[in-house]
Design an enzyme around this catalytic site. Structure first.
Site, PDB file in Angstrom:
ATOM      1  N   ARG A 146      -6.313 -10.616   4.298  1.00 49.59           N
ATOM      2  CA  ARG A 146      -6.065 -11.433   5.671  1.00 49.59           C
ATOM      3  C   ARG A 146      -6.472 -12.892   5.599  1.00 49.59           C
ATOM      4  NH1 ARG A 146      -3.839  -7.255   5.957  1.00 49.59           N
ATOM      5  NH2 ARG A 146      -4.330  -5.368   7.349  1.00 49.59           N
ATOM      6  N   LYS A 184       2.864   1.964  -7.729  1.00 52.12           N
ATOM      7  CA  LYS A 184       2.175   1.441  -6.586  1.00 52.12           C
ATOM      8  C   LYS A 184       1.435   2.840  -6.262  1.00 52.12           C
ATOM      9  CE  LYS A 184       2.611  -0.620  -2.101  1.00 52.12           C
ATOM     10  NZ  LYS A 184       2.552   0.680  -0.858  1.00 52.12           N
ATOM     11  N   THR A 189       6.353   4.174  -5.400  1.00 49.82           N
ATOM     12  CA  THR A 189       5.232   4.149  -4.625  1.00 49.82           C
ATOM     13  C   THR A 189       4.715   5.764  -4.833  1.00 49.82           C
ATOM     14  OG1 THR A 189       5.673   2.716  -3.024  1.00 49.82           O
ATOM     15  CG2 THR A 189       4.142   4.451  -2.436  1.00 49.82           C
ATOM     16  N   PRO A 194       5.853  -3.570   0.177  1.00 46.24           N
ATOM     17  CA  PRO A 194       6.987  -3.056   0.789  1.00 46.24           C
ATOM     18  C   PRO A 194       6.517  -2.286   1.964  1.00 46.24           C
ATOM     19  CG  PRO A 194       6.160  -2.018  -1.148  1.00 46.24           C
ATOM     20  CD  PRO A 194       5.321  -3.080  -0.972  1.00 46.24           C
ATOM     21  N   ASP A 211      -3.014  -4.706  -3.057  1.00 46.34           N
ATOM     22  CA  ASP A 211      -2.776  -4.605  -1.786  1.00 46.34           C
ATOM     23  C   ASP A 211      -3.870  -3.966  -0.805  1.00 46.34           C
ATOM     24  OD1 ASP A 211      -1.918  -2.199  -0.891  1.00 46.34           O
ATOM     25  OD2 ASP A 211       0.204  -2.804  -0.695  1.00 46.34           O
ATOM     26  N   ARG A 243      -2.910   4.655   4.736  1.00 46.04           N
ATOM     27  CA  ARG A 243      -2.394   5.427   5.647  1.00 46.04           C
ATOM     28  C   ARG A 243      -2.113   6.898   5.293  1.00 46.04           C
ATOM     29  NH1 ARG A 243       0.498   2.068   9.118  1.00 46.04           N
ATOM     30  NH2 ARG A 243       2.680   3.127   8.981  1.00 46.04           N
ATOM     31  N   HIS A 260      -1.970   2.419   0.124  1.00 45.58           N
ATOM     32  CA  HIS A 260      -1.171   2.513   1.218  1.00 45.58           C
ATOM     33  C   HIS A 260      -1.453   2.033   2.694  1.00 45.58           C
ATOM     34  CE1 HIS A 260       3.092   4.251   1.314  1.00 45.58           C
ATOM     35  NE2 HIS A 260       3.030   4.136   2.546  1.00 45.58           N
ATOM     36  N   TYR A 282       1.677   2.894  15.350  1.00 44.72           N
ATOM     37  CA  TYR A 282       2.347   3.268  13.929  1.00 44.72           C
ATOM     38  C   TYR A 282       2.311   2.209  12.790  1.00 44.72           C
ATOM     39  CZ  TYR A 282       5.806   3.922  10.374  1.00 44.72           C
ATOM     40  OH  TYR A 282       6.408   4.005   9.028  1.00 44.72           O
ATOM     41  N   SER A 332      11.326  -2.293   0.960  1.00 48.62           N
ATOM     42  CA  SER A 332      11.152  -0.730   1.271  1.00 48.62           C
ATOM     43  C   SER A 332      12.494  -0.134   1.085  1.00 48.62           C
ATOM     44  CB  SER A 332      10.241  -0.575   2.401  1.00 48.62           C
ATOM     45  OG  SER A 332      10.306   0.795   2.740  1.00 48.62           O
ATOM     46  N   TYR A 356      10.815   5.905  -4.143  1.00 47.89           N
ATOM     47  CA  TYR A 356       9.870   7.159  -4.369  1.00 47.89           C
ATOM     48  C   TYR A 356      10.327   7.981  -5.465  1.00 47.89           C
ATOM     49  CZ  TYR A 356       8.117   5.795   0.381  1.00 47.89           C
ATOM     50  OH  TYR A 356       7.679   4.946   1.326  1.00 47.89           O
ATOM     51  N   GLY A 371       0.556  -6.225   3.875  1.00 51.75           N
ATOM     52  CA  GLY A 371       1.613  -5.274   4.801  1.00 51.75           C
ATOM     53  C   GLY A 371       1.725  -5.537   6.192  1.00 51.75           C
ATOM     54  N   GLN A 426      11.671  -1.032  -3.855  1.00 49.43           N
ATOM     55  CA  GLN A 426      10.327  -0.025  -3.785  1.00 49.43           C
ATOM     56  C   GLN A 426      11.245   1.537  -3.285  1.00 49.43           C
ATOM     57  OE1 GLN A 426       9.094   1.258  -0.237  1.00 49.43           O
ATOM     58  NE2 GLN A 426       8.472   2.881  -1.722  1.00 49.43           N
TER      59      GLN A 426
HETATM   60  C1  LIG Z   1       4.433  -0.005   9.000  1.00 45.75           C
HETATM   61  C2  LIG Z   1       3.871   0.149   7.613  1.00 45.75           C
HETATM   62  C3  LIG Z   1       5.003   0.697   6.901  1.00 45.75           C
HETATM   63  C4  LIG Z   1       4.920   0.848   5.427  1.00 45.75           C
HETATM   64  N1  LIG Z   1       5.841   1.041   4.730  1.00 45.75           N
HETATM   65  C5  LIG Z   1       5.727   1.504   3.540  1.00 45.75           C
HETATM   66  C6  LIG Z   1       6.926   1.755   2.494  1.00 45.75           C
HETATM   67  O1  LIG Z   1       7.940   2.167   2.881  1.00 45.75           O
HETATM   68  N2  LIG Z   1       6.778   1.800   1.288  1.00 45.75           N
HETATM   69  C7  LIG Z   1       5.520   1.679   0.564  1.00 45.75           C
HETATM   70  O2  LIG Z   1       5.468   1.745  -0.609  1.00 45.75           O
HETATM   71  N3  LIG Z   1       4.328   1.142   1.476  1.00 45.75           N
HETATM   72  C8  LIG Z   1       4.563   1.138   2.588  1.00 45.75           C
HETATM   73  N4  LIG Z   1       3.468   0.729   3.434  1.00 45.75           N
HETATM   74  C9  LIG Z   1       2.055   0.218   2.851  1.00 45.75           C
HETATM   75  C10 LIG Z   1       2.209  -1.116   2.383  1.00 45.75           C
HETATM   76  O3  LIG Z   1       3.079  -1.394   1.204  1.00 45.75           O
HETATM   77  C11 LIG Z   1       0.954  -1.560   1.805  1.00 45.75           C
HETATM   78  O4  LIG Z   1       0.325  -0.863   0.819  1.00 45.75           O
HETATM   79  C12 LIG Z   1      -0.338  -1.726   2.991  1.00 45.75           C
HETATM   80  O5  LIG Z   1       0.389  -1.992   4.134  1.00 45.75           O
HETATM   81  C13 LIG Z   1      -1.187  -2.659   2.608  1.00 45.75           C
HETATM   82  O6  LIG Z   1      -2.261  -2.931   3.505  1.00 45.75           O
HETATM   83  P1  LIG Z   1      -2.379  -3.876   4.472  1.00 45.75           P
HETATM   84  O7  LIG Z   1      -1.440  -3.439   5.776  1.00 45.75           O
HETATM   85  O8  LIG Z   1      -3.789  -3.929   4.900  1.00 45.75           O
HETATM   86  O9  LIG Z   1      -1.839  -5.209   4.047  1.00 45.75           O
HETATM   87  C14 LIG Z   1       3.712   0.378   4.722  1.00 45.75           C
HETATM   88  C15 LIG Z   1       2.768  -0.109   5.382  1.00 45.75           C
HETATM   89  C16 LIG Z   1       2.820  -0.322   7.045  1.00 45.75           C
HETATM   90  C17 LIG Z   1       1.546  -1.019   7.841  1.00 45.75           C
END
Ligand SMILES: Cc1cc2nc3c(=O)[nH]c(=O)nc-3n(C[C@H](O)[C@H](O)[C@H](O)COP(=O)(O)O)c2cc1C
Length: 365
Positions: free
Chosen positions: A293, A234, A157, A79, A289, A261, A258, A26, A108, A131, A312, A129
């Site tokens: 790394r 975002k 977001t 977030p 973002d 994702r 994101h 996940y 978040s 929506y 993230g 953060q």
């Molecule tokens: C497990 C997980 C949960 C996330 N949940 C949110 C969220 O609730 N709100 C949001 O704006 N972004 C969410 N994101 C996206 C992150 O804010 C971010 O954009 C992203 O993780 C950045 O990429 P990185 O993981 O390569 O650093 C989530 C990312 C992950 C990996």
């Protein structure tokens, strides 16, 4: 691998070993073929640093100002929902590590802990953060709670308006796992579940079914009537949207996909950054973002016009390794690597990092 993690990839490998596979998938996973996930990371490798010598840079000052807030380093947490998946202290540990480090924690809407508990655990700079929910009362209520609890800015977001197709989660039947939804009332959870049930692809993210695909730029005007907090959008991935955001008067932008994702086969965020900065950077603070790394990744993003960056997945890796201390380890590594980069390129301050720091290069292979 060293017994102690010495870089973020070590933290990642240790978390993968330790976490339950479905939870790992996940966090690690992304949309469909995960092409953008790989690209978002590898794009940094095709940007070269330009070292400088005899610059007299014997120490560096990494502090900077973002939306009027002074922070000790130009990086902070993105977030991300459900820090409790990685460690029982969840967002409480994240808030404490960030505060101790003098940087911002982004909370978040889908937190394992509540908005209020996170605010009470430590006095540090925090953004909240959420929506555009279909039910605007829900959104207004959550924004008010964050404002009352002392959060200093609101991240909205925008890239999650439709349930995504994350194939690892579908194969793992992840949508059926119970969720902690502490920030939603039982009625809101039910409403979200009913909406989410309409999509066979929904990964079951709390609140996901509540996000409003009908929202438009005009909704910013409504949002301004319910909060005085600075507003950060975002999920901006084009110059066109950067320009619109600036015209509509947002206070900050996050170039983000994101964590790859939601929509696959987009460009990486570092590739997208220049067009957004060109469109909006003179009016709005631009953050980025995705795939950060290494300390050198941070320097490259700053060279391309970001005011600061966020990360993230490494939050989860650090928390999983050792709660607050584990995440502090992640922050320290990024700081130390950024310091090496700044000294060896002759950049004593964040303001001294400009486009002459880097050169884009074609792939060697
Ligand atoms: C497990 C997980 C949960 C996330 N949940 C949110 C969220 O609730 N709100 C949001 O704006 N972004 C969410 N994101 C996206 C992150 O804010 C971010 O954009 C992203 O993780 C950045 O990429 P990185 O993981 O390569 O650093 C989530 C990312 C992950 C990996």
């Amino acid at each position: 691998m060293a017994a102690e993690p010495i870089n973020l990839f070590d933290f990642e490998a240790l978390a993968e070993q330790k976490m339950e596979k479905v939870e790992w998938d996940y966090i690690a996973g992304a949309a469909t073929d995960e092409i953008t996930l790989r690209r978002t990371r590898s794009a940094y490798d095709h940007i070269a640093l330009r070292p400088r010598v005899l610059t007299g840079t014997a120490s560096v000052d990494m502090s900077t100002t973002i939306l009027g807030q002074r922070i000790s380093v130009p990086f902070m947490t993105s977030p991300a929902g459900g820090h409790g998946k990685a460690h029982p202290d969840g967002e409480l540990a994240t808030a404490r590590a960030a505060a101790k480090f003098g940087t911002i924690m982004s909370m978040s809407a889908n937190g394992t802990h509540t908005i209020e508990d996170v605010a009470e655990t430590v006095d540090g700079p925090r953004w909240y953060q959420c929506y555009f929910y279909r039910n605007r009362e829900t959104m207004a209520g959550m924004v008010k709670r964050a404002e009352d609890a002392g959060y200093k800015a609101l991240i909205v977001t925008l890239d999650s308006s439709w349930p995504s197709k994350r194939e690892r989660n579908i194969r793992n039947d992840y949508g059926n796992r119970p969720r902690e939804r502490k920030n939603y009332t039982p009625e809101q959870v039910k409403e979200g579940q009913q909406l989410a049930a309409k999509s066979k692809f929904d990964s079951g993210l709390s609140g996901r079914g509540q996000n409003d695909p009908g929202a438009t730029w005009e909704d910013l005007k409504w949002l301004r009537t319910v909060t005085d907090l600075p507003i950060i959008f975002k999920g901006i991935m084009t110059g066109e949207d950067g320009l619109l955001a600036a015209e509509y008067g947002v206070d900050g932008l996050i170039v983000s996909n994101h964590g790859s994702r939601n929509l696959d086969t987009t460009l990486s965020t570092i590739e997208t950054l220049p067009e957004v900065v060109e469109a909006a950077g003179s009016k709005v603070d631009v953050l980025l973002d995705g795939g950060i790394r290494r300390g050198s990744d941070i320097a490259k993003a700053l060279a391309l016009g970001a005011k600061a960056v966020m990360f993230g997945r490494p939050i989860f890796w650090g928390l999983n390794y050792g709660g607050e201390d584990g995440l502090t380890g992640v922050l320290e590594i990024l700081r130390d690597e950024l310091e090496i980069t700044m000294v060896l390129t002759g950049r004593p301050t964040i303001a001294s990092i400009d486009s002459s720091l880097i050169r884009k290069m074609p792939p060697l292979d």
